[in-house]
Motif scaffolding. Structure first.
Motif, PDB file in Angstrom:
ATOM      1  N   UNK A  76       1.172  -1.244  -0.149  1.00 15.57           N
ATOM      2  CA  UNK A  76       0.383   0.201  -0.074  1.00 15.57           C
ATOM      3  C   UNK A  76       1.039   1.133  -0.468  1.00 15.57           C
ATOM      4  N   UNK A  77       0.269   2.522  -0.909  1.00 16.64           N
ATOM      5  CA  UNK A  77       0.825   4.093  -0.630  1.00 16.64           C
ATOM      6  C   UNK A  77       0.236   4.130  -0.789  1.00 16.64           C
ATOM      7  N   UNK A 101       2.229   4.699   6.719  1.00 14.98           N
ATOM      8  CA  UNK A 101       3.462   5.049   6.904  1.00 14.98           C
ATOM      9  C   UNK A 101       4.361   5.566   5.143  1.00 14.98           C
ATOM     10  N   UNK A 102       3.856   4.777   4.060  1.00 15.95           N
ATOM     11  CA  UNK A 102       4.277   4.719   3.202  1.00 15.95           C
ATOM     12  C   UNK A 102       3.443   6.314   2.050  1.00 15.95           C
ATOM     13  N   UNK A 103       4.584   7.422   2.007  1.00 22.49           N
ATOM     14  CA  UNK A 103       3.821   8.685   1.598  1.00 22.49           C
ATOM     15  C   UNK A 103       4.445   8.903   0.537  1.00 22.49           C
ATOM     16  N   UNK A 271       5.573   0.100  -4.371  1.00 22.38           N
ATOM     17  CA  UNK A 271       5.237  -0.901  -4.008  1.00 22.38           C
ATOM     18  C   UNK A 271       6.049  -2.696  -4.838  1.00 22.38           C
ATOM     19  N   UNK A 272       7.068  -2.377  -5.635  1.00 25.22           N
ATOM     20  CA  UNK A 272       7.167  -3.545  -5.614  1.00 25.22           C
ATOM     21  C   UNK A 272       8.448  -3.765  -4.374  1.00 25.22           C
ATOM     22  N   UNK A 273       9.157  -1.939  -3.993  1.00 16.98           N
ATOM     23  CA  UNK A 273       9.560  -2.501  -3.478  1.00 16.98           C
ATOM     24  C   UNK A 273       9.212  -3.276  -1.676  1.00 16.98           C
ATOM     25  N   UNK A 285      -6.348   1.786  -8.088  1.00 16.13           N
ATOM     26  CA  UNK A 285      -5.702   2.803  -7.858  1.00 16.13           C
ATOM     27  C   UNK A 285      -6.415   3.931  -7.216  1.00 16.13           C
ATOM     28  N   UNK A 286      -7.612   4.338  -5.605  1.00 17.66           N
ATOM     29  CA  UNK A 286      -8.662   4.811  -5.381  1.00 17.66           C
ATOM     30  C   UNK A 286      -7.981   5.838  -4.682  1.00 17.66           C
TER      31      UNK A 286
END
Length: 404
Positions: A76-77, A101-103, A271-273, A285-286
């Motif tokens: 999730x990003x 977390x990831x932004x 996302x791949x990381x 994509x929301x």
């Protein structure tokens, strides 16, 4: 491209599944399906937050996406066109509100534009723009406020104020400033003097200095009952002034933030990381549309890009003759996701009872100040439309459930 050795084992990906192929001297093959993963991109304002308040459906939605250890089921990003703060500060704010977390902010991909990192840049926006620029790798930063202090009158009467060197070889527009007039005036001064704002204008300059713009949103939704002006409005003003003064349109070296393809490429990399660099099958994509151009248009545009990428990759596959005379396919790894599906939630600006804009005037009202964005009505149609982000998560879980 690479040639498959007949005596070895190789893996490659198609656009919809991953295969492991074992080729033997007898040209027998063993095909084994390998599960693929889903990635999710969430917009923030209007989807999870309304101003500084959490939308009630957001907490329920994120809980449904977590396992018993409070880890996300999918990579999730969180992607937002906000850009008036450093990325870590926005992550802390969201983590405090929603445990995320990831932004990715509108300016985050500038981290990859190393060509400009060692050059002097003029930055415009609000918040700690110098700190933001340094955190992205830029080493020589001049703010509009500093430029104004250095040239309070911007005239040639006081010779001691004449600049002896170029102020900046590039301009970075992080977001809408507080004092629009001052920023518009000084940015135009720098553009029309090729970085020497103490000199007279030269509207016949053969080359325009590079401009990097973040966030094209014309409007955004906060606590106010009606949308507020976004950075796209500022860009429209700047473009109009530049065209009026020079007769030419303002050119951008890069435009970042949704719906820019560069932003979606950067987000997919993150996302791949999270997925240990494995390929994703589907990205959801929301988002809510400030004006149907931000999340929905951007996700659909990226989906088209992915489809073209995979088509081009498959058409590049060739058959190479080995010493035995056998033709063997040359296969290149397909790193990008197979598809990106857009989910529209109706908790932001968009009114679900209003028709989607499909007339020829759409480009005049929705372009977000970006000259080169070609508006196509079919890209405004979302893959799915739901009431809120909780309904979006329910849809994703249903779509990806192995029992459905």
């Amino acid at each position: 491209s690479r040639v498959i050795d007949l005596q070895s084992t190789h893996s490659f990906s198609s656009s919809s599944w991953k295969l492991e192929i074992r080729l033997t001297s007898g040209l027998q093959s063993h095909i084994k399906p390998v599960p693929e993963w889903v990635g999710v991109l969430f917009d923030v304002d209007g989807v999870l937050l309304r101003g500084g308040s959490v939308i009630p459906a957001a907490r329920r939605a994120l809980r449904k996406l977590m396992d018993q250890n409070q880890n996300f089921l999918f990579p999730v990003v969180f992607v937002t066109n906000a850009g008036s703060c450093p990325r870590h500060q926005k992550a802390q704010q969201l983590s405090h509100l929603l445990d995320v977390q990831q932004v990715v902010l509108s300016h985050s991909p500038l981290h990859m534009m190393e060509t400009f990192h060692n050059k002097c840049v003029l930055v415009s926006g609000q918040g700690p723009v110098t700190q933001i620029a340094h955190s992205l790798g830029f080493q020589k930063v001049v703010t509009v406020e500093e430029l104004s202090e250095q040239h309070p009158l911007l005239d040639m009467v006081d010779h001691s104020r004449r600049p002896t060197s170029t102020v900046s070889p590039a301009i970075i527009l992080f977001g809408e400033p507080i004092r629009w007039e001052t920023n518009l005036q000084l940015i135009v001064d720098v553009l029309l003097t090729n970085g020497r704002p103490g000199c007279v204008y030269d509207t016949r300059l053969s080359a325009q200095m590079p401009v990097l713009a973040c966030n094209m949103d014309l409007l955004w939704m906060a606590e106010a009952p009606s949308p507020r002006f976004g950075h796209g409005m500022f860009l429209l003003c700047l473009e109009s002034i530049y065209r009026k003064m020079t007769g030419r349109r303002l050119e951008y070296e890069a435009v970042l933030g949704k719906p820019s393809l560069f932003t979606y490429q950067y987000a997919e990399q993150l996302l791949r990381q999270q997925n240990q660099n494995h390929k994703l099958s589907t990205i959801y994509a929301v988002g809510y549309p400030d004006n149907l151009m931000t999340d929905i248009y951007g996700a659909n545009l990226y989906n088209r890009y992915l489809a073209k990428h995979h088509t081009d990759m498959m058409s590049d596959t060739k058959l190479v003759a080995q010493g035995t005379g056998t033709l063997v396919p040359v296969v290149e790894e397909l790193a990008f996701a197979a598809q990106c599906r857009s989910i529209l939630v109706c908790t932001g600006v968009y009114n679900p009872h209003s028709p989607l804009p499909v007339d020829q005037n759409v480009s005049e009202t929705m372009v977000h100040g970006e000259n080169d964005l070609k508006v196509e009505p079919d890209l405004v149609e979302p893959s799915h439309m739901v009431e809120d982000v909780e309904a979006a998560v329910d849809l994703m879980l249903q779509q990806e459930s192995p029992n459905t």
